[in-house]
Design an enzyme around this catalytic site. Structure first.
Site, short mmCIF file in Angstrom:
data_model
loop_
_atom_site.label_atom_id
_atom_site.label_comp_id
_atom_site.label_asym_id
_atom_site.label_seq_id
_atom_site.Cartn_x
_atom_site.Cartn_y
_atom_site.Cartn_z
CE LYS A 297 45.04 26.68 -1.74
NZ LYS A 297 43.70 26.55 -1.83
CE LYS B 89 46.22 29.97 4.88
NZ LYS B 89 44.97 30.18 3.92
CE LYS C 87 39.63 24.92 5.78
NZ LYS C 87 39.63 25.52 4.53
P1 TYM Z 1 39.62 28.66 3.25
O1 TYM Z 1 38.61 27.63 3.34
O2 TYM Z 1 40.94 28.67 3.01
O3 TYM Z 1 39.19 29.81 4.64
C1 TYM Z 1 38.05 29.87 5.20
C2 TYM Z 1 37.95 31.49 5.92
O4 TYM Z 1 38.80 31.34 6.90
C3 TYM Z 1 39.72 32.44 6.83
N1 TYM Z 1 41.13 31.81 7.41
C4 TYM Z 1 41.82 32.34 8.42
N2 TYM Z 1 41.86 33.38 9.18
C5 TYM Z 1 42.55 33.79 9.88
N3 TYM Z 1 43.68 32.95 10.24
C6 TYM Z 1 43.91 31.93 9.70
N4 TYM Z 1 44.91 31.24 9.68
C7 TYM Z 1 43.26 31.52 8.59
N5 TYM Z 1 42.88 30.45 7.68
C8 TYM Z 1 41.65 30.60 6.94
C9 TYM Z 1 39.94 32.60 5.30
O5 TYM Z 1 40.39 33.85 4.90
C10 TYM Z 1 38.59 32.49 4.75
O6 TYM Z 1 37.87 33.72 5.10
N6 TYM Z 1 38.50 30.74 -1.20
C11 TYM Z 1 38.14 30.84 0.17
C12 TYM Z 1 36.40 29.94 0.31
C13 TYM Z 1 35.53 30.60 -0.77
C14 TYM Z 1 35.17 32.03 -0.41
C15 TYM Z 1 34.24 32.19 -1.49
C16 TYM Z 1 35.11 33.05 0.74
C17 TYM Z 1 35.13 30.27 -1.75
N7 TYM Z 1 34.19 31.26 -2.40
C18 TYM Z 1 33.34 33.47 -1.38
C19 TYM Z 1 33.96 34.04 0.59
C20 TYM Z 1 33.44 34.19 -0.53
C21 TYM Z 1 38.99 29.71 0.86
O7 TYM Z 1 39.60 28.96 0.35
O8 TYM Z 1 38.94 29.91 2.29
#
Ligand code: TYM
Length: 333
Positions: free
Chosen positions: A114, A197, A200
């Site tokens: 990032k 992957k 978004k």
């Molecule tokens: P984020 O918002 O990028 O993604 C949310 C969740 O979706 C999963 N994910 C995927 N799984 C499979 N294939 C994909 N292409 C894919 N893209 C996203 C991510 O692994 C995630 O589980 N930092 C985290 C958000 C967060 C969080 C937390 C999660 C903040 N605090 C505490 C768990 C516990 C994030 O950016 O996820």
């Protein structure tokens, strides 16, 4: 009470990668793990680690809240809340930053990726300390399990290291959490490049299907997904990675094994497989979209978020106070 916690950033419309890798998993777990209390949140503080437009951010927060419920999260089972409405998260993150090291944060691959993309805007300190905020999210609630996709594994490992360090220093404050990574669907790939992957924030909109996309878009995206010239429907991640990704999507939605899918398309080509998959994805998303439309401007959604905020506030303040006291902050009361 044993707890499960997870969050998603409101950085863009929810896509089927996040849905299949995480949301669908929460919905299953809420039924499969009745002894656990659930905390699921909208990680809006995480979203501002890179610049965001105010109107857009506010819209995405609400959209994500409605989608969580539309996807099947049961507000009677799950405490659903918005991270920035619970002040202990940011405060706990600071306390954890004082127990984390620059070297370990510099090793985070997501930070490196990032940061590279932010060269022209400048890399914020918030982007760098992001994993300590994520650790705070988890540790405040003593979450035993954290269901996430594969890309969050490294952040979870860091959270565990921080938890153990703080426990050693301040006498067992936190539960050390474990990631819960789905066997299938934890790494849904871009429809245009199966080496990346589905994300978004990918500049190529055709790389993903958003949960709110309409029927034509869903079907067109599947039709134009990158495959290969082998032409046989079989699961071979190495030589047919695009197809393997589509088969994973098929399998997670229908619960059919790869063997079953191979049998179904034994004498058929990619065209027929893709036509069917387009319909399968559309049928999965249709009821979600209908429920979303009922919820998005409803009082019901606001009430759910109020209730979640109240519960999260109580639990998190208690943990924050405990750690502050053990560190020696404030007065001894
Ligand atoms: P984020 O918002 O990028 O993604 C949310 C969740 O979706 C999963 N994910 C995927 N799984 C499979 N294939 C994909 N292409 C894919 N893209 C996203 C991510 O692994 C995630 O589980 N930092 C985290 C958000 C967060 C969080 C937390 C999660 C903040 N605090 C505490 C768990 C516990 C994030 O950016 O996820």
């Amino acid at each position: 009470m044993k707890r499960i916690l997870s969050g998603i950033q409101p950085t863009g419309s929810l896509n089927i990668g996040t849905y299949l890798g995480s949301v669908k998993n929460f919905v299953k777990l809420q039924d499969d793990m009745p002894d656990y209390e659930f905390f699921i949140f909208i990680a809006d503080l995480h979203a501002i680690t890179v610049p965001k437009d105010r109107q857009k951010l506010r819209g995405l927060i609400k959209e994500l809240a409605a989608l969580y419920v539309a996807c099947g999260l049961d507000p009677n089972r799950v405490n659903l809340f918005i991270q920035s409405e619970v002040p202990a998260h940011a405060q706990m993150a600071y306390l954890l930053q004082c127990n984390s090291y620059i070297g370990e944060l510099e090793r985070m691959t997501q930070f490196k990726d990032k940061a590279q993309k932010q060269q022209t805007n400048g890399v914020t300190v918030g982007l760098f300390t992001y994993p300590t905020l994520m650790a705070a999210d988890i540790l405040l609630y003593d979450a035993e399990f954290v269901p996430v996709g594969h890309d969050q594994k490294q952040h979870l490992e860091l959270t565990r290291d921080i938890a153990e360090r703080v426990n050693n220093k301040y006498n067992d404050i936190f539960t050390v959490p474990k990631p819960l990574i789905a066997k299938k669907g934890a790494r849904i790939k871009s429809l245009k490049n199966p080496n990346k992957k589905m994300s978004k924030s990918d500049d190529n909109i055709k790389s993903r299907i958003n949960l709110l996309d309409d029927e034509n878009v869903i079907k067109a995206r599947i039709r134009s997904a990158v495959t290969d010239s082998i032409g046989i429907v079989q699961y071979d991640e190495e030589n047919q990675p695009g197809l393997a990704n589509l088969m994973t999507i098929y399998s997670v939605i229908t619960n059919k094994s790869f063997d079953e899918i191979e049998m179904l398309y034994k004498d058929k080509g990619y065209k027929e497989f893709k036509e069917d998959l387009g319909e399968i994805v559309y049928q999965e998303l249709k009821p979600i979209q209908e429920r979303y439309n009922e919820l998005i401007n409803s009082k019901e959604l606001n009430d759910i978020l109020d209730q979640g905020q109240e519960k999260a506030f109580k639990v998190s303040m208690k943990k924050l106070r405990k750690l502050k006291h053990r560190i020696g902050l404030g007065r001894n009361r």
